[in-house]
Design a protein around this motif. Structure first.
Motif, short mmCIF file in Angstrom:
data_model
loop_
_atom_site.label_atom_id
_atom_site.label_comp_id
_atom_site.label_asym_id
_atom_site.label_seq_id
_atom_site.Cartn_x
_atom_site.Cartn_y
_atom_site.Cartn_z
N ALA A 175 0.82 -1.22 0.00
CA ALA A 175 0.00 0.00 0.00
C ALA A 175 0.85 1.26 0.00
CB ALA A 175 -0.93 0.00 1.21
N GLY A 176 2.18 1.10 -0.01
CA GLY A 176 3.08 2.25 0.02
C GLY A 176 3.15 2.94 1.37
N LEU A 177 2.85 2.18 2.43
CA LEU A 177 2.76 2.77 3.78
C LEU A 177 3.72 2.14 4.78
CD1 LEU A 177 -1.15 2.86 3.94
CD2 LEU A 177 0.37 4.81 3.55
N ALA A 178 4.73 1.45 4.29
CA ALA A 178 5.61 0.69 5.19
C ALA A 178 6.31 1.59 6.20
CB ALA A 178 6.65 -0.08 4.38
N ARG A 179 6.72 2.80 5.82
CA ARG A 179 7.45 3.68 6.72
C ARG A 179 6.62 4.08 7.92
NH1 ARG A 179 8.39 8.43 5.36
NH2 ARG A 179 10.33 8.78 6.54
N ASN A 180 5.30 4.09 7.76
CA ASN A 180 4.41 4.55 8.82
C ASN A 180 3.72 3.40 9.55
OD1 ASN A 180 4.16 6.49 6.23
ND2 ASN A 180 4.25 7.71 8.10
N TYR A 181 4.10 2.18 9.22
CA TYR A 181 3.41 1.02 9.79
C TYR A 181 3.87 0.76 11.22
CZ TYR A 181 1.45 -3.70 10.08
OH TYR A 181 0.74 -4.82 10.44
N MET A 182 2.92 0.69 12.12
CA MET A 182 3.16 0.38 13.53
C MET A 182 4.08 1.39 14.22
SD MET A 182 1.14 -2.03 14.15
CE MET A 182 1.63 -2.45 15.82
N PRO A 223 7.87 6.95 11.37
CA PRO A 223 9.12 6.51 10.76
C PRO A 223 10.29 6.58 11.74
CG PRO A 223 7.90 7.88 9.23
CD PRO A 223 7.16 7.94 10.54
N GLY A 224 10.99 5.47 11.88
CA GLY A 224 12.11 5.39 12.81
C GLY A 224 11.72 4.98 14.21
N GLU A 225 10.42 4.94 14.50
CA GLU A 225 9.93 4.57 15.83
C GLU A 225 8.98 3.37 15.76
OE1 GLU A 225 10.73 5.87 18.74
OE2 GLU A 225 11.83 7.67 18.16
N ASN A 226 9.11 2.59 14.71
CA ASN A 226 8.15 1.53 14.44
C ASN A 226 8.25 0.37 15.43
OD1 ASN A 226 9.52 2.71 11.87
ND2 ASN A 226 7.40 2.33 11.26
N ALA A 227 7.11 -0.06 15.95
CA ALA A 227 7.05 -1.28 16.75
C ALA A 227 7.20 -2.48 15.81
CB ALA A 227 5.73 -1.37 17.51
#
Length: 389
Positions: free
Chosen positions: A304-311, A314-318
């Motif tokens: 979906a082009g949303l990997a950077r914001n997943y969980m 960006p940079g703080e992903n669970a």
């Protein structure tokens, strides 16, 4: 209240595991573990021999423990001189839950029981507790129904301009009046949570210590989690993520609210979370590998082009998308990379795909499910859609 049969079955399963590992007995001292096996959360130590009857030794309150305990041999905690005589000389290998026992307690019991070898039964204990009985599943369905009822009331009091803190306080007031106990027990070291969080776009992307997709700003550096004093603005997503704890059993759920129109990109991201949840729930079956489920979800976010914001921002992903729940918020299993255990029928998991966009806000969904042969059975029965006010 816990039933006698439930307690006995839990003791039997633990004893079976002890014998398999050639461990002579287990000392259970962590409060919620004591409750799980005995039905009382008084200050006590439980001795479970690999063979024979368990013994519960109570520090305080003995009078209450006697009324609540399902262990026939329940006694006051003895003196240090009397304690060793309660344990057979043949009990050489003794299990302890190293994941939660303080060093001071380890040393204390080492002095009381010299010559014994203490071995770690943390994994055994957590795996046993991860599979819920029919009795436990019924308790969790009740918790889900009662928490869902409070979520249904949010449109009655959510208004533009109110502070995140006001929203949280009103929700928590109603949740407590509904009977939620408030003890969000967590096993992981350095994790803590006050019931849940209500956050808006102004603070939702704030990073923090909590091991989850959303932390919130909180009210101070000493309490850097949850709602802040920021006002809720129209057109911005409001994430309400709360636990309900009834008869000790926790369910976890999240819903999104918006006053006015939501940004189309955020709505597209929300639709992606629903698709991820649908995919995972269809595969919450015995034998499914936890890691593979997480990777499926990550691939859908990537697609979906949303990997950077997943969980997380960006940079703080669970690094997970689901966690076991029960008497604690962070039980097994975990849908995470590196967690290769297969699912088992009766496990209960909070599935929570979320996307975090700094400056725009957070969208996502969370529900608690039971693993069944047909896929995930929803325990938090409330519509999943965004509630627009």
């Amino acid at each position: 209240m816990l039933t006698k049969w439930e307690s006995e079955q839990r003791i039997i399963r633990l004893q079976t595991e002890l014998r398999t590992r050639e461990i002579d007995g287990a000392l259970i001292i962590y409060p919620i573990d004591v409750y799980y096996f005995t039905g009382t959360r008084q200050n006590a130590t439980l001795w479970v021999p690999a063979e024979g009857n368990p013994l519960l030794l109570v520090r305080k309150s003995y009078s209450r423990a006697v009324k609540e305990s399902l262990i026939e041999d329940t006694r006051p905690f003895p003196s240090s001189k009397e304690f060793p005589a309660l344990f057979p000389a043949a009990a050489k290998r003794v299990g302890l839950t190293f994941d939660v026992i303080p060093v001071q307690q380890y040393q204390y019991y080492g002095k009381l029981l010299p010559g014994r070898e203490f071995v770690d039964i943390s994994a055994v204990n957590r795996e046993l507790r991860s599979v819920k009985s029919a009795w436990e599943l019924e308790r969790m369905r009740e918790s889900g129904a009662r928490l869902s009822e409070v979520f249904r009331q949010i449109p009655e009091f959510l208004r533009p301009g109110m502070r995140e803190l006001d929203l949280a306080a009103e929700f928590e007031c109603r949740l407590r009046k509904a009977g939620s106990e408030g003890y969000v027990r967590m096993r992981a070291f350095n994790q803590e949570l006050f019931q849940g969080l209500a956050v808006s776009a102004a603070t939702a992307a704030h990073p923090g210590f909590f091991d989850g997709a959303v932390t919130g700003r909180g009210l101070s550096a000493a309490s850097p989690h949850g709602a802040s004093a920021e006002a809720i603005a129209p057109g911005m997503p409001v994430l309400v993520d709360y636990t309900g704890i009834f008869q000790g059993y926790i369910v976890d759920m999240t819903r999104i609210f918006v006053i006015g129109a939501l940004d189309p990109e955020l709505r597209r991201a929300f639709d992606t979370t629903l698709a991820i949840q649908e995919q995972l729930v269809a595969n919450l079956k015995p034998g499914a590998v936890c890691e593979e489920l997480f990777l499926q979800s990550a691939e859908m976010a990537e697609g979906a082009g949303l990997a950077r914001n997943y969980m997380g921002a960006p940079g703080e992903n669970a690094r997970f998308v689901g966690h076991g729940v029960g008497l604690e918020l962070d039980e097994l299993p975990i849908l995470a990379q590196g967690f290769k255990a297969p699912l088992r029928a009766g496990q209960t998991i909070a599935i929570e795909p979320k996307f975090v966009f700094p400056g725009l806000g957070v969208v996502g969904i969370e529900n608690t499910f039971a693993v069944t042969e047909e896929g995930g059975a929803k325990l938090t029965a409330l519509p999943d859609g965004i509630v627009t006010l």
